[in-house]
Design an enzyme around this catalytic site. Structure first.
Site, PDB file in Angstrom:
ATOM      1  N   HIS A  72      10.616 -18.055 -38.850  1.00  0.00           N
ATOM      2  CA  HIS A  72      10.842 -17.047 -39.894  1.00  0.00           C
ATOM      3  C   HIS A  72      11.561 -17.676 -41.072  1.00  0.00           C
ATOM      4  O   HIS A  72      12.545 -18.378 -40.898  1.00  0.00           O
ATOM      5  CB  HIS A  72      11.668 -15.883 -39.338  1.00  0.00           C
ATOM      6  CG  HIS A  72      10.836 -14.880 -38.608  1.00  0.00           C
ATOM      7  ND1 HIS A  72      11.128 -13.559 -38.560  1.00  0.00           N
ATOM      8  CD2 HIS A  72       9.687 -15.046 -37.917  1.00  0.00           C
ATOM      9  CE1 HIS A  72      10.203 -12.929 -37.858  1.00  0.00           C
ATOM     10  NE2 HIS A  72       9.324 -13.812 -37.449  1.00  0.00           N
ATOM     11  N   TYR A 203      17.809  -5.910 -41.281  1.00  0.00           N
ATOM     12  CA  TYR A 203      19.147  -5.336 -41.074  1.00  0.00           C
ATOM     13  C   TYR A 203      19.293  -4.142 -42.013  1.00  0.00           C
ATOM     14  O   TYR A 203      19.115  -4.295 -43.220  1.00  0.00           O
ATOM     15  CB  TYR A 203      20.215  -6.371 -41.414  1.00  0.00           C
ATOM     16  CG  TYR A 203      20.266  -7.541 -40.458  1.00  0.00           C
ATOM     17  CD1 TYR A 203      21.188  -7.569 -39.423  1.00  0.00           C
ATOM     18  CD2 TYR A 203      19.403  -8.623 -40.588  1.00  0.00           C
ATOM     19  CE1 TYR A 203      21.256  -8.638 -38.530  1.00  0.00           C
ATOM     20  CE2 TYR A 203      19.457  -9.699 -39.702  1.00  0.00           C
ATOM     21  CZ  TYR A 203      20.387  -9.693 -38.676  1.00  0.00           C
ATOM     22  OH  TYR A 203      20.441 -10.751 -37.802  1.00  0.00           O
ATOM     23  N   PRO A 295      26.807  -9.349 -32.305  1.00  0.00           N
ATOM     24  CA  PRO A 295      25.477  -9.948 -32.484  1.00  0.00           C
ATOM     25  C   PRO A 295      24.911  -9.882 -33.908  1.00  0.00           C
ATOM     26  O   PRO A 295      23.853 -10.451 -34.166  1.00  0.00           O
ATOM     27  CB  PRO A 295      24.585  -9.159 -31.516  1.00  0.00           C
ATOM     28  CG  PRO A 295      25.342  -7.924 -31.181  1.00  0.00           C
ATOM     29  CD  PRO A 295      26.787  -8.204 -31.384  1.00  0.00           C
ATOM     30  N   LYS A 299      24.630 -15.342 -33.718  1.00  0.00           N
ATOM     31  CA  LYS A 299      25.236 -16.665 -33.545  1.00  0.00           C
ATOM     32  C   LYS A 299      25.581 -17.053 -32.107  1.00  0.00           C
ATOM     33  O   LYS A 299      25.800 -18.240 -31.822  1.00  0.00           O
ATOM     34  CB  LYS A 299      26.544 -16.744 -34.359  1.00  0.00           C
ATOM     35  CG  LYS A 299      26.326 -16.762 -35.845  1.00  0.00           C
ATOM     36  CD  LYS A 299      25.809 -18.123 -36.281  1.00  0.00           C
ATOM     37  CE  LYS A 299      25.252 -18.103 -37.677  1.00  0.00           C
ATOM     38  NZ  LYS A 299      23.895 -18.542 -37.810  1.00  0.00           N
ATOM     39  N   TYR A 387      23.355 -18.123 -42.019  1.00  0.00           N
ATOM     40  CA  TYR A 387      22.400 -17.571 -41.056  1.00  0.00           C
ATOM     41  C   TYR A 387      21.565 -18.677 -40.409  1.00  0.00           C
ATOM     42  O   TYR A 387      21.390 -18.689 -39.183  1.00  0.00           O
ATOM     43  CB  TYR A 387      21.489 -16.539 -41.740  1.00  0.00           C
ATOM     44  CG  TYR A 387      20.857 -15.581 -40.767  1.00  0.00           C
ATOM     45  CD1 TYR A 387      21.425 -14.336 -40.508  1.00  0.00           C
ATOM     46  CD2 TYR A 387      19.701 -15.920 -40.069  1.00  0.00           C
ATOM     47  CE1 TYR A 387      20.868 -13.461 -39.591  1.00  0.00           C
ATOM     48  CE2 TYR A 387      19.130 -15.054 -39.154  1.00  0.00           C
ATOM     49  CZ  TYR A 387      19.714 -13.831 -38.924  1.00  0.00           C
ATOM     50  OH  TYR A 387      19.167 -12.970 -38.011  1.00  0.00           O
TER      51      TYR A 387
HETATM   52  P1  RFL Z   1      25.885 -16.543 -20.574  1.00  0.00           P
HETATM   53  O1  RFL Z   1      24.499 -16.503 -21.115  1.00  0.00           O
HETATM   54  O2  RFL Z   1      26.613 -15.278 -20.365  1.00  0.00           O
HETATM   55  O3  RFL Z   1      25.808 -17.373 -19.216  1.00  0.00           O
HETATM   56  C1  RFL Z   1      26.882 -17.421 -18.303  1.00  0.00           C
HETATM   57  C2  RFL Z   1      26.308 -17.610 -16.921  1.00  0.00           C
HETATM   58  O4  RFL Z   1      27.391 -17.726 -15.985  1.00  0.00           O
HETATM   59  C3  RFL Z   1      27.095 -16.934 -14.844  1.00  0.00           C
HETATM   60  N1  RFL Z   1      28.377 -16.593 -14.200  1.00  0.00           N
HETATM   61  C4  RFL Z   1      28.836 -17.214 -13.105  1.00  0.00           C
HETATM   62  N2  RFL Z   1      28.325 -18.190 -12.352  1.00  0.00           N
HETATM   63  C5  RFL Z   1      29.055 -18.605 -11.266  1.00  0.00           C
HETATM   64  N3  RFL Z   1      30.259 -18.046 -10.942  1.00  0.00           N
HETATM   65  C6  RFL Z   1      30.797 -17.074 -11.670  1.00  0.00           C
HETATM   66  N4  RFL Z   1      31.973 -16.542 -11.345  1.00  0.00           N
HETATM   67  C7  RFL Z   1      30.089 -16.615 -12.809  1.00  0.00           C
HETATM   68  N5  RFL Z   1      30.333 -15.661 -13.747  1.00  0.00           N
HETATM   69  C8  RFL Z   1      29.283 -15.678 -14.586  1.00  0.00           C
HETATM   70  C9  RFL Z   1      26.354 -15.742 -15.406  1.00  0.00           C
HETATM   71  O5  RFL Z   1      25.565 -15.082 -14.403  1.00  0.00           O
HETATM   72  C10 RFL Z   1      25.491 -16.402 -16.484  1.00  0.00           C
HETATM   73  O6  RFL Z   1      24.252 -16.840 -15.975  1.00  0.00           O
HETATM   74  O7  RFL Z   1      26.841 -17.463 -21.498  1.00  0.00           O
HETATM   75  P2  RFL Z   1      26.504 -18.743 -22.405  1.00  0.00           P
HETATM   76  O8  RFL Z   1      25.693 -19.747 -21.647  1.00  0.00           O
HETATM   77  O9  RFL Z   1      27.788 -19.125 -23.006  1.00  0.00           O
HETATM   78  O10 RFL Z   1      25.515 -18.176 -23.540  1.00  0.00           O
HETATM   79  C11 RFL Z   1      25.966 -17.250 -24.490  1.00  0.00           C
HETATM   80  C12 RFL Z   1      24.828 -16.299 -24.906  1.00  0.00           C
HETATM   81  O11 RFL Z   1      24.279 -15.717 -23.733  1.00  0.00           O
HETATM   82  C13 RFL Z   1      25.306 -15.195 -25.863  1.00  0.00           C
HETATM   83  O12 RFL Z   1      26.240 -15.708 -26.785  1.00  0.00           O
HETATM   84  C14 RFL Z   1      24.141 -14.570 -26.658  1.00  0.00           C
HETATM   85  O13 RFL Z   1      23.253 -13.878 -25.830  1.00  0.00           O
HETATM   86  C15 RFL Z   1      24.670 -13.627 -27.728  1.00  0.00           C
HETATM   87  N6  RFL Z   1      23.611 -12.950 -28.487  1.00  0.00           N
HETATM   88  C16 RFL Z   1      22.908 -13.607 -29.481  1.00  0.00           C
HETATM   89  N7  RFL Z   1      23.123 -14.915 -29.719  1.00  0.00           N
HETATM   90  C17 RFL Z   1      22.367 -15.579 -30.646  1.00  0.00           C
HETATM   91  O14 RFL Z   1      22.584 -16.790 -30.853  1.00  0.00           O
HETATM   92  N8  RFL Z   1      21.356 -14.958 -31.374  1.00  0.00           N
HETATM   93  C18 RFL Z   1      21.077 -13.637 -31.189  1.00  0.00           C
HETATM   94  O15 RFL Z   1      20.141 -13.123 -31.796  1.00  0.00           O
HETATM   95  C19 RFL Z   1      21.889 -12.902 -30.239  1.00  0.00           C
HETATM   96  N9  RFL Z   1      21.649 -11.595 -30.003  1.00  0.00           N
HETATM   97  C20 RFL Z   1      23.300 -11.612 -28.176  1.00  0.00           C
HETATM   98  C21 RFL Z   1      22.315 -10.954 -28.982  1.00  0.00           C
HETATM   99  C22 RFL Z   1      23.900 -10.943 -27.124  1.00  0.00           C
HETATM  100  C23 RFL Z   1      23.572  -9.630 -26.854  1.00  0.00           C
HETATM  101  N10 RFL Z   1      24.181  -9.028 -25.727  1.00  0.00           N
HETATM  102  C24 RFL Z   1      23.470  -8.339 -24.744  1.00  0.00           C
HETATM  103  C25 RFL Z   1      25.557  -9.398 -25.403  1.00  0.00           C
HETATM  104  C26 RFL Z   1      21.979  -9.636 -28.731  1.00  0.00           C
HETATM  105  C27 RFL Z   1      22.631  -8.949 -27.682  1.00  0.00           C
HETATM  106  C28 RFL Z   1      22.274  -7.494 -27.499  1.00  0.00           C
HETATM  107  C1  PHB Z   2      17.339 -10.048 -31.541  1.00  0.00           C
HETATM  108  O1  PHB Z   2      16.176 -10.328 -31.883  1.00  0.00           O
HETATM  109  O2  PHB Z   2      17.643  -9.701 -30.393  1.00  0.00           O
HETATM  110  C2  PHB Z   2      18.415 -10.133 -32.567  1.00  0.00           C
HETATM  111  C3  PHB Z   2      18.111 -10.498 -33.857  1.00  0.00           C
HETATM  112  C4  PHB Z   2      19.127 -10.578 -34.810  1.00  0.00           C
HETATM  113  C5  PHB Z   2      20.424 -10.272 -34.435  1.00  0.00           C
HETATM  114  C6  PHB Z   2      20.732  -9.912 -33.143  1.00  0.00           C
HETATM  115  C7  PHB Z   2      19.714  -9.830 -32.192  1.00  0.00           C
HETATM  116  O3  PHB Z   2      21.418 -10.339 -35.363  1.00  0.00           O
END
Ligand code: RFL
Ligand code: PHB
Length: 393
Positions: A72, A203, A295, A299, A387
């Site tokens: 994109h 957004y 989110p 990032k 971004y």
């Molecule tokens: P994770 O992905 O949470 O992975 C941690 C892992 O550790 C396991 N765990 C354990 N394992 C063993 N023993 C324990 N006691 C444990 N406790 C936990 C868990 O099961 C899991 O598998 O952390 P990590 O690797 O630091 O990654 C971070 C990302 O997952 C997170 O920052 C992103 O998903 C945030 N996020 C977004 N990030 C982006 O860069 N771009 C996006 O567009 C974006 N959109 C989002 C998001 C997060 C969202 N939610 C649901 C929080 C959109 C949403 C809605």
């Molecule tokens: C997504 O596609 O899940 C998404 C995109 C942009 C954001 C957060 C989540 O800022």
């Protein structure tokens, strides 16, 4: 059992760290509490910065991302019933973003680790960290249904276990400073089996709150609504979600939102959080275990990947030369990027959401900021540069 680096958590941070270390011939064992099926199906982030894309490419795990992900070259900002585009390449010296689901990155990394003979253990329980202030920290855990505890002796431990993991909780609080901000809203997210109604991530700021249109593929849309953080998803039947999306996303020109079957839905609270420093003895924290962003700036996963890129180089430097300079600098180096992303995510969040105590003055400030962001080349370039992600170094 012994390994060089014991890694807790098989999210993007833990898996990428194991993958990067293997490229330096450094052994690691990844301990994950959930099943492989669970982590491969967990729907979360979707936006990869250019630097994340480049790192996946350089380390040989970018093939499927290029086949199935979508490049994109901008985002849209909607407010006052009009849409405005922020074009990335011309504002950032040719950079762009990739839309590719986090769980796809996770699948690709798991496949790469297993194909290379890597040790990734799913379904482990009760992971404990001992002696992380000594030269040989020990991880212990239970595997499957066995009640025996397995001990894993390591040179280093990486806490990559997300916001609810054990790593951060294992450290004496007196050693750390915590910074937080809770937001008085959450995001209700849906995944829908319908072609995206907009070509780019959109957004939207409205009087009724924020809305976001994103996508996962030409057939799958991802949409979000600002809601009360304590709201129950049971209060949001699909009809109500679509009605609210139609209302918030409406613009005065020819455009409409196409509905489709909702495949998945949930509500996520929003917070900002940083723990400093990212190291305690031989325990290093990375990703969501150490910091959370709302989110709105997309990032979180990108920061998890950039933390472990710095950490892998530092660990390799130690094995190579015996010098701990890189390890000593890890926290400061990683946190510089983390705080930039904290500011950007807070800024996007503050500009685009309605706050319960907003007054009319506050609303005019938000609108003024939005008009300026789309009208000024300097302001658009600042958003675009943050971004797509700042260059490393
Ligand atoms: P994770 O992905 O949470 O992975 C941690 C892992 O550790 C396991 N765990 C354990 N394992 C063993 N023993 C324990 N006691 C444990 N406790 C936990 C868990 O099961 C899991 O598998 O952390 P990590 O690797 O630091 O990654 C971070 C990302 O997952 C997170 O920052 C992103 O998903 C945030 N996020 C977004 N990030 C982006 O860069 N771009 C996006 O567009 C974006 N959109 C989002 C998001 C997060 C969202 N939610 C649901 C929080 C959109 C949403 C809605
Ligand atoms: C997504 O596609 O899940 C998404 C995109 C942009 C954001 C957060 C989540 O800022």
């Amino acid at each position: 059992m012994r390994t060089q680096v014991g890694i807790i958590g098989a999210g993007p941070a833990g898996l990428m760290l194991s993958h990067l270390l293997a490229r330096y011939d450094i052994d690691s064992v990844v301990l994950e509490a959930r099943s492989r099926e669970y982590v491969e199906a967990r729907v979360r982030a979707g936006v990869l910065e250019q630097g994340t894309v480049d790192l996946l490419d350089e380390t040989g795990v970018g093939k499927r991302m290029h086949d199935e992900g979508l490049v994109h070259e901008g985002i849209e900002l909607r407010f006052d019933r009009a849409s405005h585009r922020i074009p990335f390449p011309e504002l950032t010296g040719g950079r762009s973003i990739m839309l590719y689901g986090q769980q796809e990155v996770v699948k690709d990394l798991i496949a790469a680790r297993l194909a290379a003979g890597g040790d990734v253990r799913f379904d482990v329980s009760d992971v404990r960290i001992d002696k992380f202030d000594s030269a040989e920290p020990v991880l212990s855990f239970q595997e499957g249904h066995s009640s025996n505890r397995v001990e894993l002796h390591c040179d280093f431990v990486a806490g990559c276990d997300g916001f609810h993991g054990v790593s951060r909780e294992s450290i004496p609080r007196s050693e750390f400073t915590e910074y937080h901000r809770e937001y008085p809203f959450g995001w209700l997210g849906i995944l829908a089996a319908v072609a995206p109604s907009a070509d780019e991530v959109t957004y939207t700021y409205t009087d009724r709150g924020f809305a976001l249109m994103s996508l996962r593929s030409p057939q799958i849309s991802r949409l979000y609504l600002q809601v009360d953080p304590d709201d129950d998803i049971a209060n949001w039947p699909d009809r109500r979600i679509w009605d609210e999306l139609h209302t918030r996303l409406a613009i005065d020109s020819e455009w409409s939102l196409t509905e489709g079957p909702v495949l998945e839905k949930g509500i996520t609270a929003m917070r900002s959080f940083v723990l400093e420093p990212l190291r305690y003895g031989r325990l290093f924290l990375a990703g969501d275990a150490a910091h959370i962003v709302p989110p709105t700036g997309a990032k979180g996963m990108n920061l998890a990947i950039s933390d472990v890129a710095v950490l892998a180089d530092a660990v390799a430097h130690w094995y190579d030369t015996g010098s701990s300079t890189g390890l000593d600098d890890y926290s400061t180096t990683a946190l510089r990027r983390v705080w930039r992303a904290q500011h950007f995510s807070w800024w996007m969040t503050s500009m685009l959401h309605r706050f319960p105590d907003d007054d009319p003055y506050q609303r005019q400030l938000q609108l003024s900021q939005l008009h300026y962001t789309v009208a000024s080349q300097a302001a658009s370039a600042s958003l675009a540069e943050n971004y797509v992600g700042l260059l490393r170094g």
